[in-house]
Every structure is written in C-alpha cells, then in structure tokens.
Motif scaffolding. Structure first.
Motif, short mmCIF file in Angstrom:
data_model
loop_
_atom_site.label_atom_id
_atom_site.label_comp_id
_atom_site.label_asym_id
_atom_site.label_seq_id
_atom_site.Cartn_x
_atom_site.Cartn_y
_atom_site.Cartn_z
N LYS A 1 34.89 54.64 1.57
CA LYS A 1 34.32 55.12 2.84
C LYS A 1 33.92 53.94 3.72
N THR A 2 33.38 52.90 3.10
CA THR A 2 33.02 51.70 3.85
C THR A 2 34.27 51.05 4.45
N ALA A 3 35.35 51.01 3.65
CA ALA A 3 36.60 50.44 4.13
C ALA A 3 37.16 51.25 5.30
N MET A 4 37.02 52.56 5.22
CA MET A 4 37.50 53.41 6.31
C MET A 4 36.68 53.19 7.58
N ASP A 5 35.36 53.07 7.42
CA ASP A 5 34.50 52.88 8.58
C ASP A 5 34.86 51.60 9.33
N GLY A 6 35.32 50.60 8.59
CA GLY A 6 35.63 49.33 9.24
C GLY A 6 37.09 49.18 9.63
N ALA A 7 37.93 50.16 9.24
CA ALA A 7 39.36 50.07 9.53
C ALA A 7 39.67 50.54 10.94
N LYS A 8 40.67 49.91 11.55
CA LYS A 8 41.10 50.29 12.89
C LYS A 8 42.37 51.14 12.86
N SER A 9 42.99 51.24 11.70
CA SER A 9 44.20 52.03 11.59
C SER A 9 44.35 52.55 10.18
N LEU A 10 45.26 53.53 10.03
CA LEU A 10 45.52 54.09 8.71
C LEU A 10 46.20 53.05 7.82
N GLU B 1 45.52 49.90 7.63
CA GLU B 1 44.50 49.06 7.00
C GLU B 1 43.92 49.76 5.78
N VAL B 2 43.73 51.09 5.90
CA VAL B 2 43.22 51.84 4.76
C VAL B 2 44.25 51.84 3.63
N ALA B 3 45.54 52.03 3.99
CA ALA B 3 46.61 52.02 2.99
C ALA B 3 46.65 50.68 2.27
N ALA B 4 46.47 49.59 3.00
CA ALA B 4 46.46 48.26 2.39
C ALA B 4 45.30 48.12 1.41
N TRP B 5 44.15 48.64 1.80
CA TRP B 5 42.96 48.59 0.92
C TRP B 5 43.24 49.39 -0.36
N LYS C 1 44.41 49.41 -6.07
CA LYS C 1 45.19 50.23 -7.00
C LYS C 1 44.73 51.69 -7.03
N VAL C 2 44.53 52.25 -5.85
CA VAL C 2 44.20 53.67 -5.72
C VAL C 2 45.47 54.41 -5.32
N ALA C 3 45.90 55.35 -6.14
CA ALA C 3 47.15 56.08 -5.87
C ALA C 3 47.00 56.97 -4.63
N PHE C 4 48.04 57.01 -3.82
CA PHE C 4 48.05 57.87 -2.63
C PHE C 4 49.48 58.18 -2.23
N THR C 5 49.61 59.22 -1.41
CA THR C 5 50.92 59.55 -0.82
C THR C 5 50.75 59.65 0.69
N ARG C 6 51.86 59.48 1.40
CA ARG C 6 51.83 59.53 2.86
C ARG C 6 52.46 60.83 3.36
N ALA C 7 52.06 61.22 4.57
CA ALA C 7 52.67 62.39 5.22
C ALA C 7 52.51 62.23 6.72
N GLN C 8 53.44 62.82 7.45
CA GLN C 8 53.36 62.84 8.91
C GLN C 8 53.53 64.28 9.33
N ILE C 9 52.57 64.80 10.08
CA ILE C 9 52.57 66.22 10.42
C ILE C 9 52.29 66.42 11.90
N ALA C 10 52.65 67.60 12.38
CA ALA C 10 52.35 68.00 13.76
C ALA C 10 51.84 69.43 13.71
N LEU D 1 43.11 61.60 4.37
CA LEU D 1 42.64 60.59 5.31
C LEU D 1 43.60 60.65 6.50
N ILE D 2 43.12 61.11 7.63
CA ILE D 2 44.00 61.45 8.75
C ILE D 2 43.70 60.61 9.98
N GLN D 3 44.76 60.28 10.69
CA GLN D 3 44.64 59.59 11.96
C GLN D 3 45.49 60.32 12.99
N ILE D 4 44.89 60.65 14.12
CA ILE D 4 45.63 61.29 15.21
C ILE D 4 46.40 60.21 15.97
N THR D 5 47.72 60.38 16.06
CA THR D 5 48.54 59.39 16.77
C THR D 5 48.81 59.83 18.21
#
Length: 323
Positions: free
Chosen positions: A172-181, A183-187, A192-201, A234-238
């Motif tokens: 949550k701290t990393a997200m608060d300081g991130a400017k983009s998704l 940056e969170v993915a890099a963190w 070593k936290v498993a995650f998957t990506r998706a793009q939706i409308a 973890l969502i970002q509006i593009t």
C-alpha cells in the motif's frame, strides 16, 4: 428427425461427448421420469429400445426443445441427443438395480426438483400475460437515464490482479508513492509477489451508479484498489471518453430490461398476495429471525438502474472495496 423412422442404431459418436451429454441430461431429469417404461406408447414412435425400455420421438423432441436447437442443426443434434438418451437410460437402469431411487438423499432431491418445477410453472402461468413494453415506455426510460445512453461514458482501465493476502502495508505504501501501474508492477516483481495483468473497458451502463460516479471523479492516471474476496485489483484509469448510444441501438436492450422488471414486479405481487392470504408460522425462532433479516435486506436493496447491470464484471461487484 423423421417421425416415421424406426429403431435407430447407435452411431459412432465420440464417447466423451456422449458421456458429457448423458451427465447433463441425467442432472436435469434423472429420477423425475424414466426414458422408457410407458405401457401406452404409440406404435411407430419408438426410436430405440434399451433392455426393453423404449425411447420415443416425443422424448427426443422435448430434449431438442429444451436445448433450443436451431433448425439447421437439428439433424446432427438429434443423433447426439438420442445417444445421450440411451446413455441416460442405461444409467437409470443401473441406478434402479442399486435401489438408488430409494436413497433418502435422492428422494429428497427429486421432491425438491418437483416442487421447483411446479412452483415455477404456476408463476409462469400467473405472469405469462405480461405485455411487452411500448415504444413510449422505452423512449421514456431512455430519456430518464442519459448516463446510460445519450451521456454514456467509457472507462479504459489497466489492472494488476493479486491475492488479497498479498495486500500488505508495504504494498500500500508503494502504491501511494507510485505514479503509474508500471511502477507498482516493478515493485511486485522485485518483491516476488505474483500478479496477472488485464486491460478492460467499461461504460456507465455496465457499472453501478455509485461506482461510475466515483470513477468519473478520479483524475486520469489515479490508482485505486478494488477488493474481491481472495483477490484484489490494482486499477489505473487510462482514459475516460464519451460513448453515447442512440435510442435505436438501445431499444431492444431497454425493452428486455423493462419486460423483466414488469415480470419481477408481477411475481413479487403474487407472492405478497399469497403470503397475505396464508397462515404462516415460524416454529424455529433463529430460522425465523434469519428469514426476517434476509427479507429486510432484500427489500432495502436498490433495484438495478441500467439494463446492462447484470453483465457487470468483477469491478462492479467490488464497489465496496473502492478506496
């Protein structure tokens, strides 16, 4: 399938397909009626015999109707469904030998299915005369809900999906300081936290009004979290853009929505009438309390405003976790 056809010999239908269809048909009808066994079948109506139990054209036609098979596909579907009926009869015969039809759990399941079918048939008869919405009613709904149609917005979003258990204070701290998704993915990769990506409308017609309002109030690029049980998004509006829909394009959708709404209103009214006329006694106080709480919750729940609300995905269901 020709009604004058005689006994049909089993074709080389793939065994896996037959097994699957047999299982589905067995779930739908096992125990309610056997495939054969009737003593008053008309001559020439039988399609197959399984150890003396006949399978008729009437049964096959019923399966075709239940499967809603199109005319162009009926010949192929008839062959497959006949094989499935044969498989089901074989299973019923073996179940009868094992006296499974007398098993208390099976008997209870049969009674439940029977009660549901009869109750649903009654309700369909009572609300079967519901008229379709008029063009005026459809136009009125269209004009009353510009947020779903003429002023509809589309949200383009990217998301990272992780286990809710991984939503630590450090993340949550990393997200608060991130400017983009990214940056969170890099963190997440570094830690070593498993995650998957998706793009939706999604549009304002797909999402609950409260969620749509919150999304529109967020600046583009803002990160937010939607929690859904064991997973978190973890969502970002593009982008947020206009996506208006005309009355002509929305007419069928609105019409179906209003028809369903009328049917539900009629069904609720009939249940209320029956409850008012009946003498209902709750003999178990804890159960009665739970039933009353459930009824109160259902009564206080807001009705769906958008015709497409039933198609909303996990984002719509996760509105309570929006932060």
């Amino acid at each position: 399938m020709n009604a004058t056809t005689g006994v049909v010999v089993r074709k080389d239908v793939p065994s896996k397909q037959r097994a699957l269809c047999a299982a589905l048909l067995l779930v739908a009808a096992a125990g309610l009626t056997a495939c054969g066994g009737s003593k008053d079948k008309k001559p020439g109506q039988s399609l197959a015999s399984v150890n003396g139990e006949e399978i008729t054209i009437t049964q096959l036609n019923e399966e075709l109707q239940r499967a809603n098979v199109q005319a162009a596909q009926q010949e192929a579907a008839s062959k497959q469904l006949l094989e499935s009926l044969i498989d089901r009869q074989l299973l019923l015969n073996e179940a009868a030998k094992d006296k499974l039809d007398r098993d208390p759990k099976v008997v209870q399941a049969i009674e439940r299915a029977k009660a549901l079918i009869i109750a649903q048939s009654y309700m369909q008869k009572r609300v079967g005369t519901i008229t379709k919405p008029t063009k005026e009613e459809i136009a009125e709904y269209f004009n009353q809900h510009p947020e779903f149609f003429s002023q509809r917005k589309q949200f383009d979003m990217r998301e990272l999906i992780i286990a809710t258990s991984a939503m630590t204070p450090e993340l949550k701290t990393a997200m608060d300081g991130a400017k983009s998704l990214e940056e969170v993915a890099a963190w997440l990769d570094t830690n070593k936290v498993a995650f998957t990506r998706a793009q939706i409308a999604r549009t304002t017609a797909d999402l609950p009004p409260e969620l749509s309002s919150k999304l529109q109030s967020l600046p583009k690029g803002q990160l937010f979290i939607i929690k859904e049980g064991e997973r978190s998004l973890l969502i970002q509006i593009t982008d947020i853009k206009d996506a208006p829909q005309t009355l002509a394009a929305a007419e069928n959708q609105i019409g179906q929505f209003l028809f369903n709404k009328k049917s539900k209103t009629a069904a609720d009214a009939e249940l209320a009438r029956l409850r008012a006329a009946a003498k209902i006694e709750y003999l178990n106080k804890p159960a009665a309390s739970a039933s009353a709480s459930a009824s109160a919750a259902a009564a206080s729940a807001p009705a769906a405003a958008a015709p497409a609300a039933s198609d909303a995905d996990s984002n719509a269901r996760g509105v309570a976790g929006l932060k």
